[in-house]
Design an enzyme around this catalytic site. Sequence first.
Site, PDB file in Angstrom:
ATOM      1  N   ASP A  96       2.417  -9.764   9.189  1.00 58.74           N
ATOM      2  CA  ASP A  96       1.156  -9.798   8.729  1.00 58.74           C
ATOM      3  C   ASP A  96       1.265 -11.015   8.767  1.00 58.74           C
ATOM      4  O   ASP A  96       0.006 -11.541   7.490  1.00 58.74           O
ATOM      5  CB  ASP A  96       0.196  -8.967   7.439  1.00 58.74           C
ATOM      6  N   GLN A 118      -2.666 -12.503   7.607  1.00 57.84           N
ATOM      7  CA  GLN A 118      -2.858 -12.203   5.840  1.00 57.84           C
ATOM      8  C   GLN A 118      -2.859 -13.651   5.353  1.00 57.84           C
ATOM      9  O   GLN A 118      -2.993 -13.140   4.785  1.00 57.84           O
ATOM     10  CB  GLN A 118      -1.954 -10.929   5.604  1.00 57.84           C
ATOM     11  N   MET A 146       0.884  -0.966   0.103  1.00 59.87           N
ATOM     12  CA  MET A 146       0.098  -0.144  -0.261  1.00 59.87           C
ATOM     13  C   MET A 146       0.670   1.438  -0.123  1.00 59.87           C
ATOM     14  O   MET A 146       0.332   2.321   0.843  1.00 59.87           O
ATOM     15  CB  MET A 146      -1.135  -0.410   1.491  1.00 59.87           C
ATOM     16  N   HIS A 190       9.134  -3.340   3.902  1.00 54.85           N
ATOM     17  CA  HIS A 190       9.251  -3.266   1.348  1.00 54.85           C
ATOM     18  C   HIS A 190       9.949  -4.540   0.664  1.00 54.85           C
ATOM     19  O   HIS A 190      10.627  -4.476   0.028  1.00 54.85           O
ATOM     20  CB  HIS A 190       8.746  -2.349   1.001  1.00 54.85           C
TER      21      HIS A 190
END
Length: 293
Positions: free
Chosen positions: A150, A153, A28, A35
Site C-alpha cells: 500500500d 497509503q 482491518m 500482517h
Amino acid sequence: MRIVRTVTELRAALEPHRSGGIGFVPTMGALHEGHLSLLRAAAVENPTVVLSIFVNPTQFGEAADLDAYPRTEEADVELAASAGAHVVFAPSAAEMYPAGFATTISVGGAVTATLEGAVRGRSHFDGVATVVATLLLAVQPDRAYFGAKDAQQVVVVRRMVTDLRIPVAIVTCPTSREADGLARSSRNARLSAEERQLAAIVPRSLRAAQDAFASGIRDAHRLTALVREGLAEAGLDDEYVEIVDADTLDPLTDVTRPALLALAVRVGTVRLIDNVVLDPAVDDRTAVERSGA
C-alpha cells in the site's frame, strides 16, 4: 494479551508501558502473513506491540466491497498473539465515529490525486487519513508499521504525520508475497482457483518491467506498456498502470530517480493492487526474487 474496545480502555492499558516504547500495526483484520510480518517487525523494535482491527467504512467506495470484507476477529486475535502483539484494539464504528463526529483530514496534492486517488476519488484518502490519525492519537505509539504493498497509503500517512507534527515514526516493511509472487491481501481469499492462477500474472508482469528496467530502459511509457501487455495476454484489464516519483507520486516520463511502478487490476470481482520500486541506483530485482516474484 489484552483485547480492548474503547479509547479510554486502550490508553489505560498502555499507560504503564509508554516509557519502554510502543509499536503499532493498524489493520482491518482478516490477518495473513503480511500482517504478521509487520507485527514481528514491531516486536523486534518495541517492548509493547499494539494491533488494531477496524474495518473502516469511510475508505470503501463500494458498499458491496465493504460488505464482502471478511470479519474474522477470533482467528485474528490468536494470530496476533502468536506474532507478538500485546494489546488488540478492536473498536466499534460508534467508538471511532461517535455521534456528532464532523472532522475530516484531507491531504492534498499529487499524493492523493494520482493512482488510487484518481480511480477511487479523493474521499478514499480522506477516509484513510482521518482514521489513521484517529488511531495514532488513540494509541500514541513511538512507531507505526505499514506494508509497502500500500505504497500510496504510506506516502499519504507520512505527509499527514509530517504536516500535523504527529510524534510517530512511520516504518515501511517489504511487501509480503506468496510463493508465486502475488502480494498477500485479505481479498485474495475471495479468488476462485482459476482466478488465483490468473492473479499470478500480476507479479510476473511487474517482473517483466523490472527486467527491462535492469537492461537499461528508462522510458516510462515503454515500461508500463510491458506490464499492460502481460495483463492483456491473460485477459485482464488494468484500472491503471503508472510510474510515479517514489516520494511525491508525481507522474514520470523517464525514470531518472527512484520511482514507483504501480497498478490496479480486477481479477473477477476482486480488485488487486501491487507495485515495485524502480531505482536507477539500485537493482530492485533481487529484493523481489527473495520474496518469490
